[in-house]
Motif scaffolding. Structure first.
Motif, PDB file in Angstrom:
ATOM      1  N   PHE A 141     -17.091 -80.886  46.837  1.00  0.00           N
ATOM      2  CA  PHE A 141     -16.389 -81.735  46.079  1.00  0.00           C
ATOM      3  C   PHE A 141     -17.167 -81.509  44.706  1.00  0.00           C
ATOM      4  O   PHE A 141     -18.888 -81.840  44.625  1.00  0.00           O
ATOM      5  CB  PHE A 141     -16.303 -83.519  46.116  1.00  0.00           C
ATOM      6  CG  PHE A 141     -15.550 -83.374  47.083  1.00  0.00           C
ATOM      7  CD1 PHE A 141     -16.211 -83.298  48.508  1.00  0.00           C
ATOM      8  CD2 PHE A 141     -14.014 -83.031  46.838  1.00  0.00           C
ATOM      9  CE1 PHE A 141     -14.935 -83.422  49.134  1.00  0.00           C
ATOM     10  CE2 PHE A 141     -12.465 -83.200  47.771  1.00  0.00           C
ATOM     11  CZ  PHE A 141     -13.201 -83.695  49.510  1.00  0.00           C
ATOM     12  N   GLU A 142     -16.730 -81.402  42.860  1.00  0.00           N
ATOM     13  CA  GLU A 142     -17.424 -81.392  41.578  1.00  0.00           C
ATOM     14  C   GLU A 142     -17.758 -82.566  41.299  1.00  0.00           C
ATOM     15  O   GLU A 142     -17.311 -83.935  42.665  1.00  0.00           O
ATOM     16  CB  GLU A 142     -16.649 -81.244  40.525  1.00  0.00           C
ATOM     17  CG  GLU A 142     -16.818 -80.818  39.169  1.00  0.00           C
ATOM     18  CD  GLU A 142     -17.431 -82.349  38.705  1.00  0.00           C
ATOM     19  OE1 GLU A 142     -16.268 -83.722  38.938  1.00  0.00           O
ATOM     20  OE2 GLU A 142     -18.323 -82.965  38.028  1.00  0.00           O
ATOM     21  N   GLU A 143     -19.481 -83.516  41.536  1.00  0.00           N
ATOM     22  CA  GLU A 143     -19.850 -84.504  40.955  1.00  0.00           C
ATOM     23  C   GLU A 143     -19.297 -85.679  41.048  1.00  0.00           C
ATOM     24  O   GLU A 143     -18.688 -86.952  40.944  1.00  0.00           O
ATOM     25  CB  GLU A 143     -21.091 -84.187  40.372  1.00  0.00           C
ATOM     26  CG  GLU A 143     -21.903 -85.615  40.891  1.00  0.00           C
ATOM     27  CD  GLU A 143     -23.426 -85.957  39.470  1.00  0.00           C
ATOM     28  OE1 GLU A 143     -24.253 -84.409  39.435  1.00  0.00           O
ATOM     29  OE2 GLU A 143     -24.239 -86.379  39.584  1.00  0.00           O
ATOM     30  N   THR A 144     -18.195 -85.715  39.533  1.00  0.00           N
ATOM     31  CA  THR A 144     -17.918 -86.453  38.660  1.00  0.00           C
ATOM     32  C   THR A 144     -16.472 -87.010  40.186  1.00  0.00           C
ATOM     33  O   THR A 144     -15.338 -88.158  39.797  1.00  0.00           O
ATOM     34  CB  THR A 144     -16.453 -86.358  37.528  1.00  0.00           C
ATOM     35  OG1 THR A 144     -16.154 -84.857  37.771  1.00  0.00           O
ATOM     36  CG2 THR A 144     -18.074 -85.704  36.739  1.00  0.00           C
ATOM     37  N   VAL A 145     -15.754 -86.104  40.735  1.00  0.00           N
ATOM     38  CA  VAL A 145     -14.456 -86.625  41.752  1.00  0.00           C
ATOM     39  C   VAL A 145     -14.980 -87.156  43.224  1.00  0.00           C
ATOM     40  O   VAL A 145     -13.993 -87.115  43.472  1.00  0.00           O
ATOM     41  CB  VAL A 145     -13.710 -85.019  41.786  1.00  0.00           C
ATOM     42  CG1 VAL A 145     -13.450 -85.174  40.193  1.00  0.00           C
ATOM     43  CG2 VAL A 145     -14.033 -84.380  42.714  1.00  0.00           C
ATOM     44  N   ARG A 146     -16.218 -86.782  43.621  1.00  0.00           N
ATOM     45  CA  ARG A 146     -16.711 -87.293  44.597  1.00  0.00           C
ATOM     46  C   ARG A 146     -16.171 -88.290  45.329  1.00  0.00           C
ATOM     47  O   ARG A 146     -16.475 -89.657  43.688  1.00  0.00           O
ATOM     48  CB  ARG A 146     -18.120 -86.587  44.834  1.00  0.00           C
ATOM     49  CG  ARG A 146     -18.792 -86.869  46.042  1.00  0.00           C
ATOM     50  CD  ARG A 146     -20.464 -86.617  46.354  1.00  0.00           C
ATOM     51  NE  ARG A 146     -20.168 -84.826  46.431  1.00  0.00           N
ATOM     52  CZ  ARG A 146     -21.067 -84.610  45.396  1.00  0.00           C
ATOM     53  NH1 ARG A 146     -21.763 -85.034  44.412  1.00  0.00           N
ATOM     54  NH2 ARG A 146     -21.356 -83.523  44.587  1.00  0.00           N
ATOM     55  N   GLY A 147     -15.720 -88.935  46.143  1.00  0.00           N
ATOM     56  CA  GLY A 147     -15.509 -90.458  46.521  1.00  0.00           C
ATOM     57  C   GLY A 147     -13.867 -90.765  45.806  1.00  0.00           C
ATOM     58  O   GLY A 147     -13.393 -92.057  46.365  1.00  0.00           O
ATOM     59  N   ARG A 148     -13.470 -90.046  44.940  1.00  0.00           N
ATOM     60  CA  ARG A 148     -12.203 -89.782  44.721  1.00  0.00           C
ATOM     61  C   ARG A 148     -11.120 -89.309  45.158  1.00  0.00           C
ATOM     62  O   ARG A 148      -9.478 -89.428  45.006  1.00  0.00           O
ATOM     63  CB  ARG A 148     -12.235 -90.192  43.059  1.00  0.00           C
ATOM     64  CG  ARG A 148     -12.539 -91.243  42.114  1.00  0.00           C
ATOM     65  CD  ARG A 148     -12.958 -90.725  41.219  1.00  0.00           C
ATOM     66  NE  ARG A 148     -12.861 -90.580  39.983  1.00  0.00           N
ATOM     67  CZ  ARG A 148     -12.090 -89.357  39.841  1.00  0.00           C
ATOM     68  NH1 ARG A 148     -10.648 -90.206  40.012  1.00  0.00           N
ATOM     69  NH2 ARG A 148     -12.927 -87.882  38.811  1.00  0.00           N
ATOM     70  N   PHE A 149     -11.283 -87.861  45.337  1.00  0.00           N
ATOM     71  CA  PHE A 149     -10.343 -86.886  45.508  1.00  0.00           C
ATOM     72  C   PHE A 149     -11.257 -85.856  46.800  1.00  0.00           C
ATOM     73  O   PHE A 149     -11.864 -86.778  47.429  1.00  0.00           O
ATOM     74  CB  PHE A 149     -10.658 -85.852  45.029  1.00  0.00           C
ATOM     75  CG  PHE A 149      -9.954 -85.684  43.581  1.00  0.00           C
ATOM     76  CD1 PHE A 149      -9.827 -86.488  42.977  1.00  0.00           C
ATOM     77  CD2 PHE A 149     -10.691 -84.591  42.548  1.00  0.00           C
ATOM     78  CE1 PHE A 149      -9.700 -86.940  42.053  1.00  0.00           C
ATOM     79  CE2 PHE A 149      -9.856 -84.432  41.425  1.00  0.00           C
ATOM     80  CZ  PHE A 149      -9.122 -85.621  40.714  1.00  0.00           C
ATOM     81  N   THR A 150      -9.663 -86.008  47.395  1.00  0.00           N
ATOM     82  CA  THR A 150     -10.007 -85.540  49.436  1.00  0.00           C
ATOM     83  C   THR A 150      -8.937 -83.982  49.382  1.00  0.00           C
ATOM     84  O   THR A 150      -8.500 -84.266  48.843  1.00  0.00           O
ATOM     85  CB  THR A 150      -9.746 -86.814  50.733  1.00  0.00           C
ATOM     86  OG1 THR A 150     -10.546 -88.051  50.195  1.00  0.00           O
ATOM     87  CG2 THR A 150      -9.841 -86.684  51.817  1.00  0.00           C
ATOM     88  N   ILE A 151     -10.265 -83.184  50.471  1.00  0.00           N
ATOM     89  CA  ILE A 151      -9.319 -82.113  50.165  1.00  0.00           C
ATOM     90  C   ILE A 151      -9.093 -82.279  52.065  1.00  0.00           C
ATOM     91  O   ILE A 151      -9.805 -82.575  52.297  1.00  0.00           O
ATOM     92  CB  ILE A 151     -10.093 -80.913  49.649  1.00  0.00           C
ATOM     93  CG1 ILE A 151      -9.382 -79.140  49.674  1.00  0.00           C
ATOM     94  CG2 ILE A 151     -11.439 -81.088  50.030  1.00  0.00           C
ATOM     95  CD1 ILE A 151     -10.218 -78.574  49.743  1.00  0.00           C
ATOM     96  N   SER A 152      -8.044 -81.238  51.986  1.00  0.00           N
ATOM     97  CA  SER A 152      -7.347 -81.117  53.883  1.00  0.00           C
ATOM     98  C   SER A 152      -6.340 -79.590  53.325  1.00  0.00           C
ATOM     99  O   SER A 152      -6.574 -79.201  52.152  1.00  0.00           O
ATOM    100  CB  SER A 152      -7.331 -81.473  53.911  1.00  0.00           C
ATOM    101  OG  SER A 152      -6.144 -82.079  53.739  1.00  0.00           O
ATOM    102  N   ARG A 153      -6.236 -79.454  54.765  1.00  0.00           N
ATOM    103  CA  ARG A 153      -5.536 -78.097  54.646  1.00  0.00           C
ATOM    104  C   ARG A 153      -4.972 -78.151  56.041  1.00  0.00           C
ATOM    105  O   ARG A 153      -5.021 -78.480  56.974  1.00  0.00           O
ATOM    106  CB  ARG A 153      -6.156 -76.915  54.902  1.00  0.00           C
ATOM    107  CG  ARG A 153      -7.595 -76.715  55.499  1.00  0.00           C
ATOM    108  CD  ARG A 153      -8.060 -75.316  55.370  1.00  0.00           C
ATOM    109  NE  ARG A 153      -7.495 -74.027  55.420  1.00  0.00           N
ATOM    110  CZ  ARG A 153      -8.082 -73.611  54.898  1.00  0.00           C
ATOM    111  NH1 ARG A 153      -9.335 -72.880  54.405  1.00  0.00           N
ATOM    112  NH2 ARG A 153      -6.977 -71.807  55.135  1.00  0.00           N
TER     113      ARG A 153
END
Length: 126
Positions: free
Chosen positions: A60-72
């Motif tokens: 994750f890009e630093e500014t989104v870490r903890g706010r964004f989640t990725i899954s597939r």
């Protein structure tokens, strides 16, 4: 024909949430590393998050870490980007992209991704 299509963008207020989806067709998504990028007006395209083939390793890009989640979901040929606590600076066009078949690792550089969707707009405003 390999194709990626993003969906789920929209307009939200600060603190809101959105879920982006990237649907793949014409190829076996499970064999590809997938990244989410974004590009704000006047800025360069940047990697937001990336997920490896099996979904075991993410970045994750630093500014989104903890706010964004990725899954597939490889069976459904879909990659998700879950975004919560959205901020004004998250406003951008969001793109999903896949690396070439021979690459097994995530990469932060735009030119390391060979297949791109057309993007979906995310606007965060009060």
């Amino acid at each position: 024909q390999l194709q990626l299509v993003e969906s789920g963008g929209g307009s939200v207020q600060p603190g809101g949430s959105l879920t982006l989806s990237c649907d793949a067709s014409g190829f076996t998504l499970a064999a590809y590393v997938v990244g989410w990028f974004r590009q704000a007006p006047g800025k360069e395209r940047e990697l937001v998050s990336c997920i490896d083939r099996g979904g075991d390793w993410t970045i994750f890009e630093e500014t989104v870490r903890g706010r964004f989640t990725i899954s597939r979901d490889n069976a459904k040929k879909r990659v998700f980007l879950f975004m919560v606590n959205l901020k004004l600076e998250d406003t951008a066009v969001y793109y999903c992209a896949a690396r070439r078949l021979t690459e097994a690792l995530c990469n932060t550089y735009v030119d390391q991704y060979d297949y791109w969707g057309r993007g979906t707009q995310v606007t965060v405003s009060s």
